[in-house]
Design an enzyme around this catalytic site. Structure first.
Site, PDB file in Angstrom:
ATOM      1  N   TYR A 217      15.731 -78.978 -39.550  1.00  0.00           N
ATOM      2  CA  TYR A 217      14.171 -79.105 -39.001  1.00  0.00           C
ATOM      3  C   TYR A 217      13.972 -80.471 -38.483  1.00  0.00           C
ATOM      4  O   TYR A 217      13.496 -80.511 -37.360  1.00  0.00           O
ATOM      5  CB  TYR A 217      13.377 -78.699 -40.329  1.00  0.00           C
ATOM      6  CG  TYR A 217      12.156 -78.753 -39.930  1.00  0.00           C
ATOM      7  CD1 TYR A 217      11.469 -77.708 -39.101  1.00  0.00           C
ATOM      8  CD2 TYR A 217      11.137 -79.584 -40.387  1.00  0.00           C
ATOM      9  CE1 TYR A 217      10.076 -77.621 -38.836  1.00  0.00           C
ATOM     10  CE2 TYR A 217       9.650 -79.564 -40.097  1.00  0.00           C
ATOM     11  CZ  TYR A 217       9.115 -78.613 -39.258  1.00  0.00           C
ATOM     12  OH  TYR A 217       7.965 -78.464 -38.847  1.00  0.00           O
ATOM     13  N   PRO A 433      23.365 -54.748  12.672  1.00  0.00           N
ATOM     14  CA  PRO A 433      24.272 -53.924  12.604  1.00  0.00           C
ATOM     15  C   PRO A 433      25.284 -54.387  11.843  1.00  0.00           C
ATOM     16  O   PRO A 433      25.203 -55.644  11.176  1.00  0.00           O
ATOM     17  CB  PRO A 433      24.818 -53.671  14.082  1.00  0.00           C
ATOM     18  CG  PRO A 433      24.446 -54.932  14.745  1.00  0.00           C
ATOM     19  CD  PRO A 433      23.150 -55.421  14.121  1.00  0.00           C
ATOM     20  N   GLY A 434      26.460 -53.577  11.349  1.00  0.00           N
ATOM     21  CA  GLY A 434      27.490 -54.014  10.556  1.00  0.00           C
ATOM     22  C   GLY A 434      28.309 -55.298  10.926  1.00  0.00           C
ATOM     23  O   GLY A 434      28.435 -55.565  12.167  1.00  0.00           O
ATOM     24  N   GLY A 437      26.601 -60.632   9.156  1.00  0.00           N
ATOM     25  CA  GLY A 437      26.228 -61.431   7.857  1.00  0.00           C
ATOM     26  C   GLY A 437      25.180 -61.326   7.203  1.00  0.00           C
ATOM     27  O   GLY A 437      24.856 -62.154   6.285  1.00  0.00           O
ATOM     28  N   LYS A 438      24.521 -60.285   7.226  1.00  0.00           N
ATOM     29  CA  LYS A 438      23.248 -60.145   6.794  1.00  0.00           C
ATOM     30  C   LYS A 438      23.574 -59.600   5.132  1.00  0.00           C
ATOM     31  O   LYS A 438      22.755 -60.435   4.183  1.00  0.00           O
ATOM     32  CB  LYS A 438      22.408 -58.898   7.201  1.00  0.00           C
ATOM     33  CG  LYS A 438      23.160 -57.526   7.036  1.00  0.00           C
ATOM     34  CD  LYS A 438      22.258 -56.488   7.854  1.00  0.00           C
ATOM     35  CE  LYS A 438      22.936 -54.871   7.580  1.00  0.00           C
ATOM     36  NZ  LYS A 438      24.423 -55.003   8.407  1.00  0.00           N
TER      37      LYS A 438
END
Length: 590
Positions: A217, A433-434, A437-438
């Site tokens: 404590y 699109p694919g 890098g998103k």
């Protein structure tokens, strides 16, 4: 360096052994000294300590020694607080000396530990615990004797305060002075720890284990180094405790907890049970508000009256609670929010808890508490800075440049939303699109935040099951919002929202949102009907980041790189809109 660490470990181990010799493994009594509010000569509330007048050379010596100790230990004590410490601790030391002599005790077997503190409510108080450990003495007789000692100490201090109070209030009638003294005895500066016996319907002194009380404590408090801080000013036992540094106290506390770790989570110890004293009086500095103790005020027949307002009782947390709190703090510090996180980052603690009764339930409870604590106290940006080690960010910057994005402006946009300073705009939409890098960027942000959840679009009835109490939410390859578009608008609007989740109570969703998609998500299909009715509200809640350039990163990008990059932000949020041409390098073709 290794030898220095070994020497330091040996020194601390020797210190730990010596301290255990000074603080016995047994029970004693404990109490608080608290400053009480009473009326001064102008009938205004005051906490002033009575003048320290004495003809006793021993008491004067104790006063001087205490003042010298406190002045050297901490510079943030006021003169009134120092005088309060001198009065209470000085009387305690003198009375202990008389008690030991009258009972023919061995003074070397007396343990007195004290600690001067200021709590979270900024109430000044002193913790004291006292024990006597002699194999030739009956422990029950010792406890009774220590109980008598506390009564005597309480009365002696009450007499000092009462006489001073009566003098400044000009109370001369013997009967009124006696009433005033009675009030100070019943509710003076001395507050013993008590427990209520349900059979006898009476309060008794609470036996306190001195080692547990001291190591678990008292040693858990931080030393005060600013005026507004809560913690301890100084502590002592006439030995090692007097000179311990804050770091040494924490280390010794951990060593003590580790020593008892075998039964620490399931020990049958509950200091809260029946703990109804001492009670802290909620005192203010205004004579027109509830102040001090009504009995003291009314006994002086002043014009100022008040009701007794009592705050929560002082409670001594159990070993079980301290161990759980210690584990929760460790989870918060390293960023553990799932069992997998805990296995990797806190494997020893995970294994220890999993082998205990109800271990998996304890683990899940602690992890859930950490999710709630983290999502409430800090933002996704804070998580990225807190839970990752910096790395060279050149590969990340090269990847962002290859994506055709302006890294300086992208950084400002991301940080504005990650710190929840984007107003109603709380969603980042990586669109393209694919292979652009998103998903790479979205995954990096979420993994660096650590406390993130995934929108489960595979279950349209409960898409938010994994999103409660998270700092960030990721909707990967999000297509049609469908029937949950209203939930999405509420969540991305910047407020805290509660949503239904599978097999759970409704959960609070507080984090910002990242969406990756190669379709126009502002067009919503409900049933068989495609509508643009939600397009404008959705655009008001999202910033659209177009990822149109195909990339082929050759270097792995890590959360540490993201931390280095975002940490260079100037901490100034910017104005956001749905489409921001400044985000892109070169001329935009859309």
């Amino acid at each position: 360096m290794a030898q220095a660490q070994i020497d330091e470990q040996r020194r601390l181990q020797d210190l730990y052994v010596q301290l255990k010799k000074e603080i016995n493994d047994g029970e004693g009594v404990a109490w608080l000294f608290q400053q009480k509010t009473y009326t001064d000569k102008d009938n205004k509330p005051t906490k002033a300590t009575p003048p320290l007048r004495t003809t006793s050379s021993d008491l004067r010596l104790a006063f001087d020694s205490i003042e010298e100790n406190l002045t050297a230990s901490n510079e943030h004590l006021t003169n009134n607080e120092i005088n309060f410490c001198k009065l209470t601790l000085g009387k305690t030391l003198l009375l202990i000396d008389k008690h030991v002599k009258s009972h023919r005790w061995d003074s070397n077997k007396v343990n007195l530990i004290w600690q001067i503190e200021k709590g979270k409510t900024q109430q000044f108080h002193i913790h004291c615990c006292l024990g006597y450990f002699d194999k030739n003495e009956d422990p029950k007789d010792v406890q009774k004797s220590l109980g008598w000692f506390m009564k005597r100490l309480n009365k002696d201090l009450a007499v000092i305060y009462s006489n001073h109070h009566c003098d400044i209030q000009d109370i001369k009638d013997p009967e009124d002075r006696a009433k005033n003294l009675k009030v100070w005895i019943e509710d003076g500066p001395t507050k013993p720890y008590k427990y209520f016996n349900k059979q006898t319907k009476q309060d008794y002194n609470k036996p306190v284990h001195l080692r547990d009380y001291t190591f678990i404590y008292l040693f858990n408090k931080d030393k005060i180094n600013t005026d507004s801080m809560d913690g301890y000013f100084a502590a002592g036992n006439g030995g090692i405790v007097d000179n311990l540094t804050n770091k040494e106290r924490k280390t010794l506390r951990k060593m003590y907890l580790d020593e008892q770790s075998s039964d620490i989570m399931d020990a049958n110890i509950d200091w809260e049970d029946g703990q109804d004293a001492p009670k802290v009086t909620d005192q203010t500095d205004s004579a027109t508000t509830k102040t001090g103790t009504s009995l003291i005020w009314k006994s002086c027949a002043t014009k100022v009256t008040s009701k007794k307002e009592v705050a929560n009782p002082v409670q001594q947390p159990s070993k079980k609670l301290y161990s759980a709190q210690s584990t929760l703090d460790a989870l918060f510090n390293v960023g553990c929010f799932t069992p997998e996180d805990m296995i990797i980052k806190q494997s020893d603690k995970y294994l220890e808890l999993s082998l205990e009764p109800n271990g998996p339930q304890k683990i899940n409870t602690l992890l859930h508490m950490n999710q709630v604590k983290t999502s409430t106290m800090i933002t996704a940006f804070d998580c990225i800075i807190k839970f990752n080690e910096e790395e060279d960010d050149k590969p990340l910057l090269a990847t962002i440049k290859d994506m055709g994005l302006n890294e300086q402006y992208l950084k400002k946009v991301l940080c504005t939303i990650l710190t929840k300073q984007g107003g109603k705009r709380g969603c980042i939409w990586f669109y393209g699109p694919g292979g652009t890098g998103k998903t790479l960027l979205a995954s990096l942000i979420c993994k660096a935040t650590v406390n993130y959840g995934m929108v489960t679009t595979s279950n349209p009835n409960f898409p938010w099951t994994d999103c409660g109490n998270r700092n960030i939410i990721w909707a990967e390859e999000c297509g049609n919002f469908g029937n949950w578009v209203e939930d999405f608008k509420a969540i991305t609007g910047g407020g805290d929202v509660k949503v239904d989740t599978k097999n759970k109570q409704p959960q609070s969703i507080k984090g910002c949102v990242i969406v990756t998609s190669n379709t126009n998500i502002t067009k919503v299909t409900v049933g068989c009907v495609e509508t643009n009715a939600h397009a404008e509200p959705l655009k008001q809640r999202m910033i659209k980041i177009r990822c149109m350039k195909t990339i082929n990163p050759k270097t792995k990008i890590t959360p540490g790189m993201l931390k280095r990059w975002l940490n260079t932000w100037d901490r100034q949020p910017i104005q956001l809109s749905h489409e921001m041409p400044e985000l892109y390098l070169g001329k935009c073709r859309w």
